[in-house]
Design a protein around this motif. Sequence first.
Motif, PDB file in Angstrom:
ATOM      1  N   VAL A   1       7.866   6.241 -13.189  1.00 22.98           N
ATOM      2  CA  VAL A   1       8.924   5.418 -12.615  1.00 22.98           C
ATOM      3  C   VAL A   1       8.901   5.586 -11.093  1.00 22.98           C
ATOM      4  N   ALA A   2       8.972   4.471 -10.389  1.00 23.60           N
ATOM      5  CA  ALA A   2       8.945   4.512  -8.923  1.00 23.60           C
ATOM      6  C   ALA A   2      10.162   5.256  -8.397  1.00 23.60           C
ATOM      7  N   VAL A   3      10.066   5.687  -7.140  1.00 26.86           N
ATOM      8  CA  VAL A   3      11.215   6.314  -6.502  1.00 26.86           C
ATOM      9  C   VAL A   3      11.640   5.433  -5.334  1.00 26.86           C
ATOM     10  N   ARG A   4      12.849   5.673  -4.851  1.00 23.50           N
ATOM     11  CA  ARG A   4      13.370   4.850  -3.771  1.00 23.50           C
ATOM     12  C   ARG A   4      12.647   5.144  -2.454  1.00 23.50           C
ATOM     13  N   ASP A   5      12.586   4.132  -1.594  1.00 22.90           N
ATOM     14  CA  ASP A   5      11.846   4.223  -0.339  1.00 22.90           C
ATOM     15  C   ASP A   5      12.633   4.983   0.726  1.00 22.90           C
ATOM     16  N   SER A   6      12.698   6.293   0.550  1.00 18.70           N
ATOM     17  CA  SER A   6      13.434   7.116   1.504  1.00 18.70           C
ATOM     18  C   SER A   6      12.736   8.471   1.599  1.00 18.70           C
ATOM     19  N   GLU A   7      12.700   9.020   2.807  1.00 15.89           N
ATOM     20  CA  GLU A   7      11.988  10.277   2.998  1.00 15.89           C
ATOM     21  C   GLU A   7      12.592  11.400   2.166  1.00 15.89           C
ATOM     22  N   GLU A   8      13.909  11.333   1.926  1.00  9.92           N
ATOM     23  CA  GLU A   8      14.507  12.444   1.186  1.00  9.92           C
ATOM     24  C   GLU A   8      14.108  12.416  -0.287  1.00  9.92           C
ATOM     25  N   ARG A   9      13.445  11.342  -0.729  1.00  6.22           N
ATOM     26  CA  ARG A   9      12.979  11.282  -2.118  1.00  6.22           C
ATOM     27  C   ARG A   9      11.597  11.909  -2.256  1.00  6.22           C
ATOM     28  N   LEU A  10      10.969  12.255  -1.156  1.00  4.08           N
ATOM     29  CA  LEU A  10       9.626  12.821  -1.218  1.00  4.08           C
ATOM     30  C   LEU A  10       9.699  14.338  -1.373  1.00  4.08           C
ATOM     31  N   SER A  11       8.922  14.852  -2.277  1.00 10.31           N
ATOM     32  CA  SER A  11       8.875  16.303  -2.481  1.00 10.31           C
ATOM     33  C   SER A  11       7.656  16.851  -1.754  1.00 10.31           C
ATOM     34  N   ARG A  12       7.836  17.958  -1.069  1.00  9.69           N
ATOM     35  CA  ARG A  12       6.707  18.561  -0.350  1.00  9.69           C
ATOM     36  C   ARG A  12       5.608  18.985  -1.311  1.00  9.69           C
ATOM     37  N   GLY A  13       5.956  19.106  -2.588  1.00  2.00           N
ATOM     38  CA  GLY A  13       4.959  19.525  -3.567  1.00  2.00           C
ATOM     39  C   GLY A  13       4.342  18.360  -4.313  1.00  2.00           C
ATOM     40  N   GLY A  14       4.593  17.131  -3.844  1.00  2.00           N
ATOM     41  CA  GLY A  14       4.126  15.967  -4.583  1.00  2.00           C
ATOM     42  C   GLY A  14       3.077  15.148  -3.841  1.00  2.00           C
ATOM     43  N   VAL A  15       2.511  14.184  -4.567  1.00  2.00           N
ATOM     44  CA  VAL A  15       1.590  13.201  -3.990  1.00  2.00           C
ATOM     45  C   VAL A  15       2.126  11.841  -4.410  1.00  2.00           C
ATOM     46  N   TYR A  16       2.275  10.914  -3.455  1.00  2.00           N
ATOM     47  CA  TYR A  16       2.904   9.623  -3.739  1.00  2.00           C
ATOM     48  C   TYR A  16       1.990   8.481  -3.325  1.00  2.00           C
ATOM     49  N   LEU A  17       2.024   7.415  -4.113  1.00  2.00           N
ATOM     50  CA  LEU A  17       1.262   6.210  -3.785  1.00  2.00           C
ATOM     51  C   LEU A  17       2.253   5.124  -3.387  1.00  2.00           C
ATOM     52  N   LEU A  18       2.089   4.569  -2.192  1.00  2.00           N
ATOM     53  CA  LEU A  18       2.983   3.492  -1.724  1.00  2.00           C
ATOM     54  C   LEU A  18       2.149   2.240  -1.493  1.00  2.00           C
ATOM     55  N   GLU A  19       2.614   1.117  -2.038  1.00  7.99           N
ATOM     56  CA  GLU A  19       1.898  -0.145  -1.811  1.00  7.99           C
ATOM     57  C   GLU A  19       2.888  -1.233  -1.435  1.00  7.99           C
ATOM     58  N   ASN A  20       2.467  -2.104  -0.476  1.00 11.53           N
ATOM     59  CA  ASN A  20       3.362  -3.181  -0.042  1.00 11.53           C
ATOM     60  C   ASN A  20       2.673  -4.532  -0.057  1.00 11.53           C
ATOM     61  N   GLY A  21       1.552  -4.636  -0.761  1.00 13.74           N
ATOM     62  CA  GLY A  21       0.847  -5.917  -0.832  1.00 13.74           C
ATOM     63  C   GLY A  21      -0.220  -6.068   0.239  1.00 13.74           C
ATOM     64  N   LEU A  22      -0.160  -5.234   1.301  1.00 16.03           N
ATOM     65  CA  LEU A  22      -1.161  -5.302   2.367  1.00 16.03           C
ATOM     66  C   LEU A  22      -1.884  -3.963   2.544  1.00 16.03           C
ATOM     67  N   ASN A  23      -1.213  -2.885   2.179  1.00 15.01           N
ATOM     68  CA  ASN A  23      -1.793  -1.546   2.337  1.00 15.01           C
ATOM     69  C   ASN A  23      -1.430  -0.670   1.149  1.00 15.01           C
ATOM     70  N   ILE A  24      -2.278   0.326   0.908  1.00 13.11           N
ATOM     71  CA  ILE A  24      -1.936   1.383  -0.048  1.00 13.11           C
ATOM     72  C   ILE A  24      -1.996   2.701   0.727  1.00 13.11           C
ATOM     73  N   PHE A  25      -0.948   3.488   0.629  1.00 10.41           N
ATOM     74  CA  PHE A  25      -0.917   4.797   1.264  1.00 10.41           C
ATOM     75  C   PHE A  25      -0.862   5.860   0.179  1.00 10.41           C
ATOM     76  N   LEU A  26      -1.620   6.926   0.376  1.00  7.84           N
ATOM     77  CA  LEU A  26      -1.533   8.081  -0.513  1.00  7.84           C
ATOM     78  C   LEU A  26      -0.960   9.212   0.335  1.00  7.84           C
ATOM     79  N   TRP A  27       0.315   9.526   0.114  1.00  2.83           N
ATOM     80  CA  TRP A  27       0.991  10.564   0.907  1.00  2.83           C
ATOM     81  C   TRP A  27       0.871  11.889   0.163  1.00  2.83           C
ATOM     82  N   VAL A  28       0.389  12.908   0.848  1.00  2.00           N
ATOM     83  CA  VAL A  28       0.152  14.209   0.220  1.00  2.00           C
ATOM     84  C   VAL A  28       1.103  15.242   0.831  1.00  2.00           C
ATOM     85  N   GLY A  29       1.966  15.835   0.007  1.00  2.00           N
ATOM     86  CA  GLY A  29       2.901  16.849   0.483  1.00  2.00           C
ATOM     87  C   GLY A  29       2.179  18.135   0.845  1.00  2.00           C
TER      88      GLY A  29
END
Length: 1203
Positions: free
Chosen positions: A1075-1103
């Motif tokens: 399940v997706a999470v809300r687009d806010s920095e406080e939803r990111l866990s330093r121990g997680g890896v997140y994939l964000l896509e907006n139709g033009l880019n894909i970001f892989l954020w690594v905590g």
Amino acid sequence: MNVNQQPHMASPYGQPQPGYQGYPQPGHGGGHVPSGYPAQYAPYNGPGSAYQQGPPQGMRGPPTSGAPPVSGAQNYSQFGQGETQNGPPPVGAPPQRPPVSQTYTPGAVNLPGPQPPYGQQFGAPPVSMQQMTNQMASMQVGSTAPSPAGPGYAPPSVSQAAMSAPYTPAAPPTFPPASTAPSQPPPTEAVAQAPLQSYYRTLPPAQQPFPNAVPLFSSTGPTQPQAPPPVSPQSFPQAPPVSQPPFSTAQVPPGPTQLYGGPLPSTQSSFSRPPLPTSQPSAFPAGPPPTSTPSQLPGVMQPQPPVSQPSPYHSGPPPTSTGFPPQVGAPPRPRLAGMQGPPMASQGPPMTSQGPPMASQGPPMTSQGPPMASQGPPMPGMQGYPPQQNGAFGQVRGPQPGYTGPYPGQPNYGAPPAAPALAPAAPKRLDPDSIPSPIQVIEDDKANKGSEPFTTGVRGQAPPLVTTKFQVKDQGNASPRYIRCTAYNMPCNSDMAKQSQVPLAAVIKPLAPLPLDETPPYLLDHGESGPIRCNRCKAYMCPYMQFIEGGRRFQCGFCSCVTEVPPHYFQHLDHTGKRVDCYDRPELSMGSYEFTATVDYCKNNKFPQPPAFIFLIDVSYNAVKNGMVGIVCQELKTLLDYLPRENPDVESNIRVGFITYNKVLHFYNVKASLAQPQMMVVSDVADMFVPLLDGFLVSVSESRVVIESLLDQIPEMFADTRETETVFGPVIQAGLEALKAADCAGKLFVFHSSLPIAEAPGKLKNREDKKLVGTDKEKSLFQPQVSFYNTLAKECVAQGCCVDLFLFPNQYVDVATLGVVPTSTGGSIYKYTYFQAPSDQERFLNDLRRDVQKQVGFDAVMRVRTSTGIRATDFFGSFYMSNTTDVELAGLDCDKTVTVEFRHDDKLSEETGALMQCAVLYTSCSGQRRLRIHNMAVNCCSQLADLYRNCETDTIINFFAKYAYRSVLSSPTKNVRDSLMNQCAQILACYRKNCASPSSAGQLILPECMKLLPVYLNCMLKSDVLQPGADVSLDNRAYLRQLVSTMDVAESHVFFYPRLLPLQKLDVESMTLPVAVRDSEERLSRGGVYLLENGLNIFLWVGVNAQQELLQNIFGTPAFSQIDPSMTSLPALDNPFSKRLMEIIKSVRAQRSRYMKLMVVKQEDKLELIFKHFLVEDKSNNGGASYVDFLCHMHKEIRQLLS
């Protein structure tokens, strides 16, 4: 003391409110001080005054003597919360509030009897109650966070004490004035809150009076104190406040409404009663909030039955309220157990789970209108999020009494550690979990509508959201893949439409691709006579035509004209009046179908030639040096085998041609009989002509050898070029002339690298001037420099010449001007800034392959017909219009949409509804002339509540974006933003005024189907086009402006609110995504890896603390420090996680019309700034507001409109 630790703030009111719900309330964390709340809570500086409208004069300072009265709304700050104030300590924090507010004797609060609904506010001790409310109101939800001034909103004055005064609105002044003074502590609070409120003054939940709500929004700190506002003291001395939800109890029509914000602080005034716990109100669905609500206030939270909880609704675990499981990394909010259960007001009856229902509340507000159910209350169990209650939002982050603790994985946000059940720490700002969550709405829709096929036979039925995967069965209306409407219930007259301000529009995607499990439109051939049409309005035969006189004539559903049925089309009618062959003819039983067109529908009354593709390649120094020329030539050798065709087994009959250019143009003869290609140079670019007719446009299969030889030679021929200047206008003229000479339509693929500064028609100069950004002259930067390209575009459309432009700029190229021809001919623009072959080749080649292969129609004309009463008045997209009705597209591909706005020109009737028919005449890629027909019927309504129950927010945002992005051509961006905010506020204020049950002004009440309008609108307002950061180039803004103009609803949704997936929760055994999470920095866990896509880019954020096993599975290295942030593709590793992740990235890319380049972003790395730009619920670097702040601001705007 630490806010979070307050001793159970739970019972905001220190004393048990009298009778609060009948549940005894525990004292505030420490015993109560007789005179007021225990000192431990410092006075809450409630929301800034901003909110308060006039303070009810009755408010007085906090009662100083006496137990904390439940009294009126005290500003939060009033309660001496100890140091925890939301915000700066009140300036003069009064000691405990004066008894006045106390008037409420403890216990009194919950009056057994039903409390009077709002009226109650004034009660005997007007002072206290109202005052409390005011105070609450005054508190800012935002507590201290925002600057007092807040963006644009006046911060409450420090003195704020006055605040209560302003508060007036809410509570009738009934309260004794006495409290007024006392409320003063608020001053501080005002300040403190100011921030939030100032920005959105209305919204600051903190203010909300409900204790529980506590800071509904205010997650800010003093939450607990608030609770205490003695609500009861409020004027109702004893009315049981409980029932009244401050919030949004609004009983909006049940169905749709969502109340949020109950807590909007000041706003709340209307209930002056003590601030009710916000959430609680929501708890009650719609009924008027029970008066008792005050009692509910924070104190409510206490252990007592959840009922008291602030709005049960959202109180649910507020954080959770977002509806999803806590995001990783996000601090978990404690979940309020009870809350979760209760349905939002709109949702239905208050949740009983809450504990005893507040009696005073009274029935859920059904009065509101249709049951919220329509909204589909979020399923409580859904996804594990607490359902969002109908509209009330705003919960405090801390755990509410009686609720279970924080969500798993989330940090214990405000929960006081030991506090007895209730004292959640009060964060200082509105709790994001207590406001409407896009993720929960998306997940609820998937659960409710994703399992059953969507049948289109029911008129006016809103389809599932674009984020839900569903199957469509065409039973008489076009699939939502072809047409989506902003409203499926149109107002019957223009006055109602004007009053609501809801835009009436349809987003039409005529050639939309369908999933494999859906049948494409049937192709019908009616012979030489062509399709059957109405004699008067020329509408095509469709399910809305009524056959009469035994089938010999039919009455048009659009204009009511009666037309004879041609003998060859006659058929008898059955006993219901339908033709007996109705279900054998798609045009009588389906919403979408195609007709083969007769010669009468062709240019010059002759059938068209097959179309042609011409590739025009820039061979100047920059294009050769960056590798683009070599890559294009190499790719075309294989790509030419994949030209579009209708039958995969048959060769495409599209012909191809090649031109290269720098300051001059080179045409190539690739006739099959030649041993080597021949080049002809045209240096007279001022008067362009085609130097050869025979051998320029050829069949790929016949000339393959010569074409491959040419593509091998071009990179070698220009490898050592020193020519840096280019032309652009003559390049398009050359392709246009070639198509004219061949007498066919077609598409030009132009690969271009730099600003055309060489002497030639269409020459441009560098006009990039950042100083104009934000000024009245900024609009000139979006307009073309010269009129040459507008004239050229008109000529291209007349010939059916569509232009697709691939740009490879290293500096300013004036996309606003170069893009005129592509956007007027139905073409596309692709932009690869600072193109580098190793990192950008993959994206460019995938875009090129898809662009060449996708289904496309040429020389298209679209017309939208409507039934009597409405008409199409405005159109948005990439096309040209030579009159007011016909949309002309030289090319129309499967990704392009045309958005149509409708206006009333007469009254509509509820019986017949409103009909629209979109007819597109085009030449298929095989050269066949066709008509594609899409029909749509929607309901009409004479009640505003019905309109608000059947809108689609994603489509409204798509329309608003296109409207706003076009407006920047003629208005300063600030005016465009202000206009959008004003229209949004008018939409929501009209709903509040005409559809919601009466409720406190402090509550923010939103229609259920529009509860995400504020968050999505805010994302659009702070987009790069409307509010650019200093690092956003003018070219990029022009590019995005043109890109959005043709987006469909699914693309605009993910563009403005990106999808953020927590990969650490990925189950490799399951085919479902986490399940997706809300687009806010406080939803990111330093121990997680997140994939964000907006139709033009894909970001892989690594905590930075991501598990080694996770990193090993994804990157092949267990060390965070060894991950290469420059990688643009992940290594293919032999483990289940890597394989599943690759599948996910592939499927995500397949859903979008552009290939998304992958970027790896390591936490705390420099690239993280780019990534954070897409966390759209947070405040942005360019000055864009956070979601919480914007919601407060909208609440303030709504209150101003209502007052």
